[in-house]
Structures are given as C-alpha cells and as structure tokens.
Design a protein around this motif. Structure first.
Motif, mmCIF file in Angstrom:
data_model
loop_
_atom_site.group_PDB
_atom_site.id
_atom_site.type_symbol
_atom_site.label_atom_id
_atom_site.label_comp_id
_atom_site.label_asym_id
_atom_site.label_seq_id
_atom_site.Cartn_x
_atom_site.Cartn_y
_atom_site.Cartn_z
ATOM 1 N N THR A 28 -0.969 -10.692 -2.417
ATOM 2 C CA THR A 28 -1.107 -9.186 -2.069
ATOM 3 C C THR A 28 -2.479 -9.752 -1.023
ATOM 4 O O THR A 28 -3.262 -10.170 -1.520
ATOM 5 C CB THR A 28 -1.245 -8.222 -2.835
ATOM 6 O OG1 THR A 28 -2.342 -8.291 -3.830
ATOM 7 C CG2 THR A 28 0.153 -8.294 -3.666
ATOM 8 N N ASP A 29 -2.608 -8.515 -0.027
ATOM 9 C CA ASP A 29 -3.631 -8.367 0.765
ATOM 10 C C ASP A 29 -4.457 -7.161 0.054
ATOM 11 O O ASP A 29 -4.155 -6.060 -0.198
ATOM 12 C CB ASP A 29 -3.328 -8.009 2.175
ATOM 13 C CG ASP A 29 -4.529 -7.787 2.986
ATOM 14 O OD1 ASP A 29 -5.739 -7.662 2.537
ATOM 15 O OD2 ASP A 29 -4.083 -7.625 4.216
ATOM 16 N N PRO A 30 -6.004 -7.552 -0.261
ATOM 17 C CA PRO A 30 -6.640 -6.645 -1.119
ATOM 18 C C PRO A 30 -6.799 -5.305 -0.134
ATOM 19 O O PRO A 30 -7.379 -4.037 -0.487
ATOM 20 C CB PRO A 30 -7.865 -7.235 -1.436
ATOM 21 C CG PRO A 30 -7.850 -8.367 -0.588
ATOM 22 C CD PRO A 30 -6.494 -8.791 -0.306
ATOM 23 N N ALA A 31 -6.750 -5.564 1.170
ATOM 24 C CA ALA A 31 -6.803 -4.207 2.314
ATOM 25 C C ALA A 31 -5.761 -3.243 1.932
ATOM 26 O O ALA A 31 -6.051 -2.181 2.444
ATOM 27 C CB ALA A 31 -7.133 -4.938 3.718
ATOM 28 N N ASP A 32 -4.640 -3.745 1.519
ATOM 29 C CA ASP A 32 -3.536 -2.711 1.608
ATOM 30 C C ASP A 32 -2.602 -2.678 0.493
ATOM 31 O O ASP A 32 -1.663 -2.014 0.435
ATOM 32 C CB ASP A 32 -2.608 -2.998 2.866
ATOM 33 C CG ASP A 32 -1.711 -4.331 2.802
ATOM 34 O OD1 ASP A 32 -1.924 -5.019 1.644
ATOM 35 O OD2 ASP A 32 -1.257 -4.753 3.589
ATOM 36 N N THR A 33 -3.327 -3.493 -0.672
ATOM 37 C CA THR A 33 -2.714 -3.257 -2.039
ATOM 38 C C THR A 33 -3.601 -2.894 -3.098
ATOM 39 O O THR A 33 -4.741 -3.458 -3.309
ATOM 40 C CB THR A 33 -2.174 -4.614 -2.511
ATOM 41 O OG1 THR A 33 -1.193 -5.187 -1.297
ATOM 42 C CG2 THR A 33 -1.330 -4.611 -3.598
ATOM 43 N N LEU A 34 -3.370 -1.681 -3.815
ATOM 44 C CA LEU A 34 -4.052 -1.002 -4.906
ATOM 45 C C LEU A 34 -3.383 -1.830 -5.979
ATOM 46 O O LEU A 34 -2.115 -1.501 -6.500
ATOM 47 C CB LEU A 34 -3.928 0.478 -5.087
ATOM 48 C CG LEU A 34 -4.422 1.163 -6.235
ATOM 49 C CD1 LEU A 34 -6.253 0.554 -6.277
ATOM 50 C CD2 LEU A 34 -4.346 2.516 -6.084
ATOM 51 N N ILE A 35 -4.247 -2.385 -7.021
ATOM 52 C CA ILE A 35 -3.846 -2.848 -8.117
ATOM 53 C C ILE A 35 -4.342 -2.006 -9.113
ATOM 54 O O ILE A 35 -5.681 -2.030 -9.477
ATOM 55 C CB ILE A 35 -4.139 -4.401 -8.347
ATOM 56 C CG1 ILE A 35 -3.351 -5.139 -7.296
ATOM 57 C CG2 ILE A 35 -3.793 -4.852 -9.887
ATOM 58 C CD1 ILE A 35 -3.599 -6.679 -7.452
#
Length: 153
Positions: A28-35
């Motif tokens: 995933t892209d950390p800029a648009d994915t909240l884990i």
C-alpha cells in the motif's frame, strides 16, 4: 491460541501477524492508506516475577540457568496464564524441571475449559494518514470512528 493456553502457538501467530502487517505496508501507499492494528480483548498471559531476560519464554523462570523457586520450593514457568486449560497445576511444575516439553510447563491459576479474557486496555497502533489521532488510551468506539472517517463514510 490463548483460549487454549498455548503460548508457543500464540507467539508464532504474533510473528505471522507482524509479517502480515509488513506485507500490508509494502503493498500500500502510506500517503493514502491508514493501517490500524489492535485487538478486541486481552488474555491473562503474564511474564512471572523474577524471570531473567535470558530465561526461556517457554521454560522455567530464573537466572543464570538456575530456576527460581516459589514459597513451596518448586520452580515456576516464565509464562503463566490466569485461567484456562492446563495439563499441569502450578504445584506440579517441579516435576517438569529440566523438561524440554513446553506443554509440561503450562499451568494456570484457575483451571477452566477455556481461558477467559482479561480486562486491561489493549494497544492500538496506527500508521498512515491521520494516524496522529491514535494517542493514549482510546475507547473502542473511537477506533470505529477513525476507520469510518478514513473511509469517508
């Protein structure tokens, strides 16, 4: 695995879960994915008092290769559960001394058919957009609101 008081498999599951979180980060892209990583409850597994950093997690508590002794002069395990199934009672641990069988070292304070949940707070970790909203002690319903907000619902 904590319901069955199986610390060996529970620790292995934590390692697998850590790998799954790492995979989610890579995919995933950390800029648009909240884990968000959390749990719905805890269990009564505790690290016993006097367990040296070098004591085996699935063995007896102690230091420098010598097991610690309880008031009844019996050694005790590094990990112990508060409730649930157990092949041994704490008083029987003395017979397990020197055993390489981790199951022989499992014991509980209150034997039950299945381990109960404990009552302490569980951690919540977050990484990604708005992860800064995960701080300190938060209510479970707040975690839901964070997910809802991240999904723009």
């Amino acid at each position: 695995y904590h319901h069955a008081n199986d610390p060996r498999r529970a620790l292995a599951a934590v390692a697998e879960f850590s790998q799954a979180v790492d995979a989610a980060r890579r995919l995933t892209d950390p800029a648009d994915t909240l884990i968000i990583v959390t749990a719905d409850h805890s269990h009564s597994l505790v690290l016993t008092a006097g367990a040296d950093r070098k004591a085996p997690l699935l063995g007896l508590a102690g230091a420098d290769g010598a097991p610690n002794k309880a008031l009844d002069d019996a050694p005790y395990p590094t990990l112990i559960y508060g409730t649930g199934p157990s092949p041994t009672r704490p008083q029987a641990i003395a017979r397990a001394e020197g055993s390489s069988d981790a199951d022989a070292l499992r014991s509980v304070a209150v034997p039950l058919s299945s381990a109960g949940h404990a009552g302490e707070d569980v951690p919540v970790y977050a990484d990604g957009p708005q992860a800064y909203l995960v701080r300190g002690v938060i209510e479970p319903t707040y975690v839901f609101q964070l997910i809802r907000r991240a999904l723009s619902l």
